[in-house]
Design an enzyme around this catalytic site. Structure first.
Site, short mmCIF file in Angstrom:
data_model
loop_
_atom_site.label_atom_id
_atom_site.label_comp_id
_atom_site.label_asym_id
_atom_site.label_seq_id
_atom_site.Cartn_x
_atom_site.Cartn_y
_atom_site.Cartn_z
CG ASP A 208 8.82 -7.24 -6.75
OD1 ASP A 208 9.43 -8.23 -6.30
OD2 ASP A 208 9.35 -6.41 -7.51
CG ASP A 210 12.29 -12.16 -5.46
OD1 ASP A 210 12.38 -11.65 -6.59
OD2 ASP A 210 12.98 -13.12 -5.11
#
Length: 290
Positions: A208, A210
């Site tokens: 991802d 973040d």
């Protein structure tokens, strides 16, 4: 010395086709029980040992992972080269979910974990200026590129305590520091591997962006798991390629990993606690004359 490759990671990493003589082995250490039993076997003529960092079924939080016991168990099993496979968030636009990054530096922001094998009665200070093994990291880079995944060679891993994900302010702070990825398990694992004189490398699987990314939703478990599962086959391919790249007897490491304790012990011989010496027999016996 015989080369033995250890792998610490998630469940998708140790489900390796072709692992001969596969057996789950229970290991007791002076630092308690590791996260789980260790899957041992032989792959391409090289002994392997796989340990689920969070235990099968993911029962340990990042804080409660028994890091000392995990590293001690690997050392007791004769592991010479230890590869960590970890899910991380990206702190840079160029490092996209699905990419791999081979870590070469850490910023340790953890605060609730036992970070050393040493203690009162036997004090040791080990340098972690260069916390990973350059030779093993290079092998991981080569193996990763062979899987077809996008690989970034070198980067800084911020280890946070968790189990919550970052606030946006924290994420922006770490970006300002120049960090590349963020995770919850990189430390103290790397520090302990250095104390145990193991060659250590970390393959960070990016799941991802973040929470800093303006076009990226706040991180959630479902997203992390979904990307991690997609990456699992690439991680297995990487691990499967390592024995061919690392064949041969284990030798003294040019990065200094195998002699990290040469000048680390501070306690004078006549002041060393006998119980601590016994406890540290596997980890530091080489320099304690045990």
């Amino acid at each position: 010395m015989e080369r033995v490759i250890g792998v610490i990671g998630g469940s998708g990493v140790y489900q390796i086709d072709g692992l001969e003589g596969a057996e789950w082995v229970t290991v007791d250490t002076p630092f308690g029980a590791p996260s789980d039993a260790v899957l041992t076997g032989t792959l391409d003529g090289v002994r392997m040992a796989f340990l689920p960092r969070h235990g099968r079924g993911h029962v340990h939080t990042p804080t409660t992972v028994p890091y000392r016991a995990n590293i001690a168990a690997m050392k007791q099993l004769g592991v010479t080269d230890l590869v960590a496979v970890s899910a991380v968030g990206s702190l840079k636009e160029a490092y996209a979910p699905g990419d791999f990054l081979i870590v070469d530096q850490y910023i340790d922001r953890t605060f609730a974990r036992e970070k050393t094998f040493f203690g009162p009665g036997l004090v040791g200070h080990v340098s972690v200026a260069h916390p990973v093994c350059s030779r093993l990291s290079a092998a991981c880079t080569q193996a990763a590129r062979g899987t077809g995944v996008t690989v970034h060679e070198g980067g800084t891993y911020v280890a946070m305590e968790g189990p919550q994900f970052s606030t946006k302010a924290e994420s922006e702070l770490y970006r300002h520091w120049g960090a590349d990825v963020i995770g919850m398990t990189g430390m103290p694992e790397a520090k302990l591997a250095r104390e145990a004189e193991l060659c250590y490398a970390c393959v960070a699987m990016i799941t991802d962006y973040d929470c800093w990314h303006p076009e990226h939703d706040a991180v959630d478990v479902a997203q992390v798991v979904a990307v991690a599962q997609k990456n699992a086959s690439k991680a297995r391919d990487l691990v499967t390629a390592l024995p061919a790249l690392l064949k041969g007897e284990a030798e003294a490491c040019a990065s200094g990993c195998t002699h990290a304790l040469d000048s680390a012990i501070m306690t004078a011989p006549d002041g060393r606690d006998a119980q601590m010496k016994e406890k540290l027999k596997t980890i530091a016996g080489r320099v304690l004359d045990l």
